[in-house]
Motif scaffolding. Sequence first.
Motif, PDB file in Angstrom:
ATOM      1  N   ILE A 336       0.814   1.737 -15.625  1.00  0.00           N
ATOM      2  CA  ILE A 336       1.190   0.327 -15.781  1.00  0.00           C
ATOM      3  C   ILE A 336       1.560  -0.649 -14.927  1.00  0.00           C
ATOM      4  CG2 ILE A 336       2.058  -1.235 -17.232  1.00  0.00           C
ATOM      5  CD1 ILE A 336       0.484   0.559 -19.638  1.00  0.00           C
ATOM      6  N   ILE A 337       2.943   0.551 -14.456  1.00  0.00           N
ATOM      7  CA  ILE A 337       3.744  -0.500 -13.397  1.00  0.00           C
ATOM      8  C   ILE A 337       3.103  -0.707 -12.022  1.00  0.00           C
ATOM      9  CG2 ILE A 337       5.640   0.429 -12.180  1.00  0.00           C
ATOM     10  CD1 ILE A 337       6.939   2.004 -14.721  1.00  0.00           C
ATOM     11  N   GLY A 338       2.170   0.869 -12.161  1.00  0.00           N
ATOM     12  CA  GLY A 338       1.489  -0.005 -10.364  1.00  0.00           C
ATOM     13  C   GLY A 338       0.582  -0.952 -10.794  1.00  0.00           C
ATOM     14  N   ALA A 339       0.332  -1.151 -11.589  1.00  0.00           N
ATOM     15  CA  ALA A 339      -1.207  -2.302 -11.796  1.00  0.00           C
ATOM     16  C   ALA A 339      -0.248  -3.279 -12.031  1.00  0.00           C
ATOM     17  CB  ALA A 339      -2.168  -2.017 -13.505  1.00  0.00           C
ATOM     18  N   LEU A 340       0.450  -2.909 -12.179  1.00  0.00           N
ATOM     19  CA  LEU A 340       1.998  -4.653 -12.171  1.00  0.00           C
ATOM     20  C   LEU A 340       2.383  -5.208 -11.120  1.00  0.00           C
ATOM     21  CD1 LEU A 340       3.643  -4.279 -15.948  1.00  0.00           C
ATOM     22  CD2 LEU A 340       1.427  -5.916 -15.377  1.00  0.00           C
ATOM     23  N   ILE A 341       3.024  -4.094 -10.852  1.00  0.00           N
ATOM     24  CA  ILE A 341       3.387  -4.544  -8.720  1.00  0.00           C
ATOM     25  C   ILE A 341       2.191  -4.677  -8.018  1.00  0.00           C
ATOM     26  CG2 ILE A 341       4.380  -3.490  -7.239  1.00  0.00           C
ATOM     27  CD1 ILE A 341       6.076  -1.783  -8.845  1.00  0.00           C
ATOM     28  N   CYS A 342       0.809  -3.937  -7.890  1.00  0.00           N
ATOM     29  CA  CYS A 342      -0.217  -4.393  -7.583  1.00  0.00           C
ATOM     30  C   CYS A 342      -0.221  -5.597  -8.294  1.00  0.00           C
ATOM     31  CB  CYS A 342      -1.568  -3.378  -7.973  1.00  0.00           C
ATOM     32  SG  CYS A 342      -2.935  -4.053  -6.739  1.00  0.00           S
ATOM     33  N   ASP A 343      -0.323  -6.135  -8.510  1.00  0.00           N
ATOM     34  CA  ASP A 343      -0.822  -8.169  -8.293  1.00  0.00           C
ATOM     35  C   ASP A 343      -0.100  -9.101  -8.141  1.00  0.00           C
ATOM     36  OD1 ASP A 343      -2.538  -6.862 -10.388  1.00  0.00           O
ATOM     37  OD2 ASP A 343      -1.190  -7.354 -13.079  1.00  0.00           O
ATOM     38  N   MET A 344       1.401  -8.593  -7.231  1.00  0.00           N
ATOM     39  CA  MET A 344       1.754  -8.782  -6.031  1.00  0.00           C
ATOM     40  C   MET A 344       1.686  -9.403  -5.401  1.00  0.00           C
ATOM     41  SD  MET A 344       6.188  -7.587  -7.730  1.00  0.00           S
ATOM     42  CE  MET A 344       6.540  -8.110  -6.229  1.00  0.00           C
ATOM     43  N   GLY A 345       0.294  -8.709  -4.692  1.00  0.00           N
ATOM     44  CA  GLY A 345       0.034  -8.652  -3.323  1.00  0.00           C
ATOM     45  C   GLY A 345       0.522  -7.620  -2.467  1.00  0.00           C
ATOM     46  N   LEU A 346      -0.490  -7.754  -1.581  1.00  0.00           N
ATOM     47  CA  LEU A 346       0.021  -5.959  -0.719  1.00  0.00           C
ATOM     48  C   LEU A 346       1.334  -6.786   0.303  1.00  0.00           C
ATOM     49  CD1 LEU A 346      -0.138  -3.399   1.103  1.00  0.00           C
ATOM     50  CD2 LEU A 346      -2.093  -5.069   3.216  1.00  0.00           C
ATOM     51  N   ASP A 347       1.379  -8.195   1.043  1.00  0.00           N
ATOM     52  CA  ASP A 347       2.465  -8.545   1.406  1.00  0.00           C
ATOM     53  C   ASP A 347       3.358  -8.736   0.952  1.00  0.00           C
ATOM     54  OD1 ASP A 347       1.065  -9.019   3.787  1.00  0.00           O
ATOM     55  OD2 ASP A 347       0.418 -10.990   3.516  1.00  0.00           O
ATOM     56  N   ALA A 348       3.927  -9.197  -0.399  1.00  0.00           N
ATOM     57  CA  ALA A 348       4.863  -8.818  -1.359  1.00  0.00           C
ATOM     58  C   ALA A 348       5.485  -7.983  -1.573  1.00  0.00           C
ATOM     59  CB  ALA A 348       4.449  -9.584  -2.477  1.00  0.00           C
ATOM     60  N   ILE A 349       4.624  -6.318  -1.769  1.00  0.00           N
ATOM     61  CA  ILE A 349       5.316  -5.288  -1.815  1.00  0.00           C
ATOM     62  C   ILE A 349       5.605  -4.727  -1.063  1.00  0.00           C
ATOM     63  CG2 ILE A 349       4.567  -3.080  -2.085  1.00  0.00           C
ATOM     64  CD1 ILE A 349       2.100  -4.206  -3.867  1.00  0.00           C
ATOM     65  N   ILE A 350       5.342  -5.082   0.881  1.00  0.00           N
ATOM     66  CA  ILE A 350       5.421  -4.620   1.465  1.00  0.00           C
ATOM     67  C   ILE A 350       6.968  -5.341   1.683  1.00  0.00           C
ATOM     68  CG2 ILE A 350       5.332  -4.249   4.488  1.00  0.00           C
ATOM     69  CD1 ILE A 350       2.848  -4.474   3.826  1.00  0.00           C
ATOM     70  N   GLN A 351       7.115  -6.559   1.838  1.00  0.00           N
ATOM     71  CA  GLN A 351       8.555  -7.540   1.584  1.00  0.00           C
ATOM     72  C   GLN A 351       9.145  -6.881   0.993  1.00  0.00           C
ATOM     73  OE1 GLN A 351       7.634 -11.471   1.450  1.00  0.00           O
ATOM     74  NE2 GLN A 351       5.890 -11.637   3.219  1.00  0.00           N
ATOM     75  N   ILE A 352       9.186  -6.615  -0.749  1.00  0.00           N
ATOM     76  CA  ILE A 352      10.513  -6.424  -0.812  1.00  0.00           C
ATOM     77  C   ILE A 352      10.515  -4.572  -1.039  1.00  0.00           C
ATOM     78  CG2 ILE A 352      11.168  -5.631  -3.706  1.00  0.00           C
ATOM     79  CD1 ILE A 352       8.602  -7.857  -4.570  1.00  0.00           C
ATOM     80  N   SER A 353       9.873  -3.829  -0.710  1.00  0.00           N
ATOM     81  CA  SER A 353      10.398  -2.548  -0.504  1.00  0.00           C
ATOM     82  C   SER A 353      11.639  -2.517   0.851  1.00  0.00           C
ATOM     83  CB  SER A 353       9.175  -2.159   0.058  1.00  0.00           C
ATOM     84  OG  SER A 353       8.034  -1.800   1.025  1.00  0.00           O
ATOM     85  N   ASP A 354      11.217  -3.038   1.801  1.00  0.00           N
ATOM     86  CA  ASP A 354      11.710  -2.888   3.238  1.00  0.00           C
ATOM     87  C   ASP A 354      13.251  -2.836   3.570  1.00  0.00           C
ATOM     88  OD1 ASP A 354      11.608  -2.884   6.231  1.00  0.00           O
ATOM     89  OD2 ASP A 354      12.649  -4.857   5.743  1.00  0.00           O
ATOM     90  N   PRO A 355      14.194  -3.626   2.317  1.00  0.00           N
ATOM     91  CA  PRO A 355      14.904  -3.795   1.989  1.00  0.00           C
ATOM     92  C   PRO A 355      15.444  -2.911   1.464  1.00  0.00           C
ATOM     93  CG  PRO A 355      14.165  -5.558   0.925  1.00  0.00           C
ATOM     94  CD  PRO A 355      13.382  -5.152   1.589  1.00  0.00           C
ATOM     95  N   VAL A 356      14.627  -2.393   0.044  1.00  0.00           N
ATOM     96  CA  VAL A 356      15.179  -1.072  -0.590  1.00  0.00           C
ATOM     97  C   VAL A 356      15.168   0.260   0.107  1.00  0.00           C
ATOM     98  CG1 VAL A 356      13.944   0.157  -2.355  1.00  0.00           C
ATOM     99  CG2 VAL A 356      14.449  -2.311  -2.492  1.00  0.00           C
ATOM    100  N   LEU A 357      13.744   0.472   1.281  1.00  0.00           N
ATOM    101  CA  LEU A 357      14.153   1.960   1.820  1.00  0.00           C
ATOM    102  C   LEU A 357      14.857   1.789   3.071  1.00  0.00           C
ATOM    103  CD1 LEU A 357       9.873   1.858   2.410  1.00  0.00           C
ATOM    104  CD2 LEU A 357      10.994   3.166   1.275  1.00  0.00           C
ATOM    105  N   GLY A 358      15.678   0.477   3.439  1.00  0.00           N
ATOM    106  CA  GLY A 358      16.671   0.771   4.551  1.00  0.00           C
ATOM    107  C   GLY A 358      17.760   1.269   3.692  1.00  0.00           C
TER     108      GLY A 358
END
Length: 443
Positions: A336-358
């Motif tokens: 369920i979480i995967g589906a909800l986050i996927c709906d944000m789109g690929l570019d949005a996922i990458i942008q949000i994950s970048d600082p967290v992974l940092g």
Amino acid sequence: MARRLPQPAKVDAHGNPVSGGLRSIVVGFALFAMFFGAGNLIFPPTLGQDSGTLWFWGFLGFLLMDAVLACVGIFAVSVHGGPREAFRQALGQRGSVILNTAAVLCLCVLFAMPRTAATTYELSVAPYAGEAAGWLLIPFSVVFFAVVYLLACRQSRVVDIIGKFFTPTLVVGICILIVVGIVHPLGGLQPPRTPTVFQEGIRAGYQSMDVLGVSAFALIILDSTLVKSTAEGAPRRQLLARASLVAIILLGIIYGGLTYLGATSVGLGTEMTQADLLMDVVYALLGDAGVVLLSVIVLLACLTTAVALVSSAADFFSTLANGRISYRAFLVADCIIGALICDMGLDAIIQISDPVLGVVYPPFITVVILLLFRRKLRVRAVYQGAAMGAFVGGLLMELANAGILSWDASWLPLASMGFGWFLFAVAGAVVGVIVWFAGGKRA
């Protein structure tokens, strides 16, 4: 004179004898297959386009933070009793749980797992959806994760069959693409579009998240027949070292080639998403047939990856909860979480994950590197202090990058290479030593 007893033969999964050199190659190919994900294909071309004539330096940063560090991590935890024992000895039970939970959340729940679905949509559905591409993502994510749930729930052999067939097919296809791109370049190399090429490679390597999968990958490798049949100690370390080198070389060929293709693709346009750039490169070199083949292979390869990730997360959290919450309950929640986050789109996922992974990567990297010296460095407070210092350093760097914290971090050692948190890790280790002495040298 004592007679030397015969040593047990090294065998493969079918009981056939395997020589030492061949064992290293086989295990190396296994490591390569684990690290090589269809979702990671989108990063090298964009990195190459941004790096231009300095594409090799950008590629080195990516390879260092992806394949090299991940293989170092597997080697480090494998020679110290496996990932669970290695991290527990270094950080204690609580610290080990915190670090591994952060890794599982990033890799199997919040970022890499939903990104597999978003990547599949961008490469396998959107190019053929036309005007409907804007709204098809939501129903696609529901169907995608419904299939993922069914496969993960039943632990179907379909996943193994698809993975064993389509991952090699994907590798062959990408190699053909690279060869064609070298023989018939898309264009000339242009000046770099960024002054921090190596650092951009490091950031792209963060996005691969392969280092965060060290624990899971190490468990699989250690459980393999070839590794189990190798004597512990120096022989096993040598096997893992040689296998890691094989995996690094193979990944270097694939990612290096894709980075070079990106560096020659400026003529295709520079204002496009990472997925669109990959598709345009494939179309320019292999035509419609290449695009269709890539779309099908990516769909199936990403599906098998998603099944593996949600299964790993469900198993991890169910074990963490001592079985009080079932595997299937976590499986449903993760999908369920995967589906909800996927709906944000690929570019949005990458942008949000970048600082967290940092923030997450620095303590993980620090512990992995220190584990290489575990036999000499046995003081747990050093690992804990260094990990905490790296976390604080990574957090401060990301706050500065976001403009939330007003300070110039460029003076920090290695900051230009993306390792500005290094000094904080060293300071944390020093504090750990001081605490250790003050506490009466208790480990």
